[in-house]
Motif scaffolding. Sequence first.
Motif, mmCIF file in Angstrom:
data_model
loop_
_atom_site.group_PDB
_atom_site.id
_atom_site.type_symbol
_atom_site.label_atom_id
_atom_site.label_comp_id
_atom_site.label_asym_id
_atom_site.label_seq_id
_atom_site.Cartn_x
_atom_site.Cartn_y
_atom_site.Cartn_z
ATOM 1 N N VAL A 138 0.820 -1.155 0.058
ATOM 2 C CA VAL A 138 -0.339 0.491 0.242
ATOM 3 C C VAL A 138 0.569 1.337 -0.220
ATOM 4 N N ILE A 139 1.963 1.559 0.945
ATOM 5 C CA ILE A 139 3.021 2.045 0.722
ATOM 6 C C ILE A 139 3.279 3.047 -0.120
ATOM 7 N N ASP A 140 3.906 1.529 -0.791
ATOM 8 C CA ASP A 140 5.051 1.548 -2.371
ATOM 9 C C ASP A 140 3.813 2.036 -3.569
ATOM 10 N N LEU A 147 -10.555 2.490 6.781
ATOM 11 C CA LEU A 147 -9.356 2.625 6.276
ATOM 12 C C LEU A 147 -9.504 4.082 6.054
ATOM 13 N N ARG A 148 -7.920 4.421 6.163
ATOM 14 C CA ARG A 148 -7.106 5.275 6.020
ATOM 15 C C ARG A 148 -5.944 5.309 6.105
ATOM 16 N N TYR A 149 -4.832 6.197 5.314
ATOM 17 C CA TYR A 149 -3.219 5.504 4.852
ATOM 18 C C TYR A 149 -2.368 5.995 6.480
ATOM 19 N N ALA A 150 -2.936 6.937 7.234
ATOM 20 C CA ALA A 150 -2.512 6.895 8.375
ATOM 21 C C ALA A 150 -2.538 5.703 9.411
ATOM 22 N N ASP A 151 -3.619 5.078 8.808
ATOM 23 C CA ASP A 151 -3.850 3.435 10.139
ATOM 24 C C ASP A 151 -3.056 2.464 9.334
ATOM 25 N N VAL A 152 -2.282 2.091 8.159
ATOM 26 C CA VAL A 152 -1.551 1.650 7.749
ATOM 27 C C VAL A 152 0.055 1.823 8.291
ATOM 28 N N LEU A 153 -0.196 3.385 7.703
ATOM 29 C CA LEU A 153 1.137 3.726 8.888
ATOM 30 C C LEU A 153 1.412 3.449 9.705
ATOM 31 N N GLY A 160 15.310 3.770 11.046
ATOM 32 C CA GLY A 160 14.604 3.284 9.951
ATOM 33 C C GLY A 160 13.225 3.229 9.768
ATOM 34 N N ASP A 161 12.442 2.925 9.419
ATOM 35 C CA ASP A 161 11.157 3.260 8.635
ATOM 36 C C ASP A 161 10.499 3.192 9.731
ATOM 37 N N ALA A 162 10.039 2.146 10.965
ATOM 38 C CA ALA A 162 9.199 2.166 11.957
ATOM 39 C C ALA A 162 9.357 3.633 12.717
ATOM 40 N N PHE A 163 10.306 4.307 13.368
ATOM 41 C CA PHE A 163 11.012 5.498 13.496
ATOM 42 C C PHE A 163 10.182 6.718 12.905
ATOM 43 N N LEU A 164 10.406 6.430 11.350
ATOM 44 C CA LEU A 164 10.483 7.356 10.188
ATOM 45 C C LEU A 164 8.662 8.059 10.619
ATOM 46 N N TYR A 165 7.281 6.278 9.752
ATOM 47 C CA TYR A 165 6.212 6.759 9.973
ATOM 48 C C TYR A 165 5.157 7.114 10.753
ATOM 49 N N LEU A 166 6.366 6.014 11.692
ATOM 50 C CA LEU A 166 5.623 6.775 13.143
ATOM 51 C C LEU A 166 5.608 8.460 13.390
ATOM 52 N N ASN A 167 7.122 9.028 12.921
ATOM 53 C CA ASN A 167 7.178 10.036 12.991
ATOM 54 C C ASN A 167 6.835 11.355 12.216
ATOM 55 N N LYS A 168 6.156 10.988 10.892
ATOM 56 C CA LYS A 168 5.106 11.660 10.341
ATOM 57 C C LYS A 168 4.012 11.694 11.329
#
Length: 477
Positions: A240-242, A357-363, A379-387
């Motif tokens: 979904v992200i890609d 369903l929305r993108y924030a939930d996916v992240l 890594g990506d876990a911190f990256l997307y959580l912080n977004k």
Amino acid sequence: MKKYIIMSYVLTTLMVLCSSCDDFLNQEPISNGSVTGFYKTQADIEQGVAGAYNSLQSYKQYGANFIFFMEVRSDNTYTESITTSGGIYGDFDLFRTTSTNSILDLTWAGCYEGIQRCNIVLGNIDNVVMDETLRKQYKGEMLFIRALTYFNLVRIWGDVPLVIKEVKDPFEAFAFTRTPSTEVYQQIVTDLNDAAGLLSDKVEKARTGAITVGAANALLGKVYLTLKDYQKAENVLKKVIDSKVYNLLDNYGDVFNVLNKNSIESIFEIQYNKDVTDQGSRFANIFAPKGSTEVTGGVGTSLGDNTPTEDLYGKYEDGDLRKDISIGRISDGRLYCKKFVVAPVLPNQSDANFIVLRYADVLLMYVEALNENNYKTDGDAFLYLNKIRERAGLKAYTSEELPNQEMFRGAVWNERRFELAFENHRWFDLLRTGKAVEIMNASTDGEFTVESYQLIYPIPQSQIDAAPDKMMQNDRY
């Protein structure tokens, strides 16, 4: 006289057709008519597809009842008057729901009506001469709706009858028993994988709000997360992200602005239209403080349901921009759920959609899966959580603040509560994380005690009475 109501198939076969109106996804079911001989043209199939969407829109599901199963049941909200309608709503709040509660019966029936509608379309669509691209798309949509409905059913009741073909004779329904939840989940996964192979990335403007491959993969990721299959969850959510189809809106409030329906952050939302009779949403009247007029402009009755708890209100971090967007307070000091609230033009006739369903939930699901698979300090876990946090006006987390998997896990679960408040995720998140009994008992101030058997609901008594040799009640109900 015995009532033949098990799984509501009698009613369903009469209600499956849909009348025409301007918006494909805002069509109403015809109350009379026969399925036999109806599905002959592409237009017939399209009306059947619209009927399946209509089942999700109904007050029996996302239009009203699910709010009591999924939010009022949790520590997020409560109902202002526990005695309204004889206490059938308040009982969800106070964990005293019994098998005779009419909301259980209506919701069970509404879900199986929707499943029957999907099964009818799926059983007839290959016999109709029609555009092949549309045939694939409609099949995928029906598989998604069936999977979503079973996903809700199995999380609400546990073992439920699994029916994946049209029931043509009402008496067939008496043969069905409760299917083990493991098998129900297997079918959900199968349906969503099949749907993902059939659905398009985008739909034409005339079908705005229709289901896409992104919705199938996002829901599949949620299913895998629920099953604690974190690697599969990570893999499908990354798709979904890609895909680059979705993104976070810059302003959190824009997600819920009716002028911004089906935005780039939205993956699947239930469509409502104030300009079509009986196709508007009820949320303003349901959520406005009981007896108030400030939220609704005095149009219709204000019920005071899904009222935010002071506990939730007080736990937002200072400066969290989501707080005042999610929760309102009227002049007498009472709180109300502000999301999905737009003043109605007529009683229960507003323009607000409901986002499933929305993108924030996916992240947030993705970072949870990443963390469960392999905690990393960078890594990506911190990256997307912080977004998510930065959009909310909050400072980013560092690995010094969340130095291990357990602390990161807690931070993600906490973030979900504030990001997704009132979007029908909280109760299921408490179940999925194994925190429901602990957190709910801490939230009751000793007024009542939640026990583990109450993590699923009683089977409606009407279903037990209709086939007592087939339908067994959940333990201790």
